[in-house]
Design an enzyme around this catalytic site. Structure first.
Site, mmCIF file in Angstrom:
data_model
loop_
_atom_site.group_PDB
_atom_site.id
_atom_site.type_symbol
_atom_site.label_atom_id
_atom_site.label_comp_id
_atom_site.label_asym_id
_atom_site.label_seq_id
_atom_site.Cartn_x
_atom_site.Cartn_y
_atom_site.Cartn_z
ATOM 1 N N GLN A 1 0.863 -1.180 0.000
ATOM 2 C CA GLN A 1 0.000 0.000 0.000
ATOM 3 C C GLN A 1 0.894 1.221 0.000
ATOM 4 O OE1 GLN A 1 -2.680 0.489 3.357
ATOM 5 N NE2 GLN A 1 -2.699 2.685 2.996
ATOM 6 N N CYS B 1 -6.032 1.511 2.399
ATOM 7 C CA CYS B 1 -5.894 0.168 2.989
ATOM 8 C C CYS B 1 -7.135 -0.695 2.766
ATOM 9 C CB CYS B 1 -5.532 0.242 4.465
ATOM 10 S SG CYS B 1 -6.703 1.168 5.477
ATOM 11 N N HIS C 1 -6.785 0.671 10.360
ATOM 12 C CA HIS C 1 -6.172 0.035 9.204
ATOM 13 C C HIS C 1 -6.916 -1.262 8.865
ATOM 14 C CE1 HIS C 1 -3.009 -0.873 6.393
ATOM 15 N NE2 HIS C 1 -2.664 -1.980 7.021
ATOM 16 N N ASP D 1 -1.202 -7.520 4.539
ATOM 17 C CA ASP D 1 -1.239 -6.150 5.030
ATOM 18 C C ASP D 1 -0.303 -5.335 4.158
ATOM 19 O OD1 ASP D 1 -0.813 -3.739 6.373
ATOM 20 O OD2 ASP D 1 -0.643 -4.666 8.346
#
Length: 189
Positions: free
Chosen positions: A49, A55, A126, A141
């Site tokens: 990201q 996100c 997040h 992630d």
């Protein structure tokens, strides 16, 4: 309550507060993984990201791109995934950042929402994706350098196994209540 979730579950998205405890854990995790990130399947789709406040979009992309049972029709997402399939995670993040049709579509959909999002606003939460890839539970992630393996799973145990990972996030911040979990499930259609 996990039994109430319609099956099959394609992926889990966790929204959690970015706290000092989380950042400390992330730094320690990165340090240990930098020495040995592990080996991942060639077809595991992972991207970084690089765009602020993206996100949720990155988590959804991780979910869709790693599900063999989700078929996409022609459109922005399918075109994006096809164009970045052979790129590195960093190159994929940069491609998302520079993809004008994806960005325009994202902004149009954001206008339909009930919340006004400022791209420069400091975000305190997040989104991440939890997926079952070939019998392994992965945490994807986009803020991390690598996917995180959380052990073996199966279609039958995925929800329970992902719930354990979510509980680990919650245990790091026991005084925090702002956690949300969403399951991506098959449609009835």
């Amino acid at each position: 309550m996990l039994e109430w979730i319609p099956q099959p579950v394609k992926a889990i998205i966790l929204l959690f507060p970015v706290s000092e405890a989380y950042e400390k854990h992330r730094a320690q995790e990165h340090e240990s993984l930098a020495a040995d990130p592990g080996i991942f399947p060639d077809d595991l789709f992972y991207m970084r990201q690089l765009t602020s406040n993206a996100c949720g979009t990155v988590a959804l992309i991780h979910c869709v791109a790693n599900s063999t049972s989700i078929s996409l029709t022609e459109g922005v997402l399918k075109s994006f995934l096809e164009s970045v399939r052979d790129l590195t995670p960093e190159e994929r993040g940069k491609a998302l950042e520079n993809d004008k049709s994806f960005t325009e579509g994202h902004h149009e959909l954001a206008k339909e929402g009930q919340t006004v999002a400022d791209p420069e606003e400091k975000v305190n939460h997040h989104f991440i994706a939890l997926i079952n890839k070939d019998g392994t539970l992965y945490e994807l992630d986009g803020r991390k350098q690598f996917p995180i393996k959380h052990g073996s799973t199966s279609d039958e145990t995925f929800v329970q196994d992902a719930a354990k990972v979510c509980k680990e996030f919650m245990a790091r911040d026991p005084d925090e209540l702002r956690f949300t979990v969403m399951a991506l499930v098959a449609s009835d259609n």
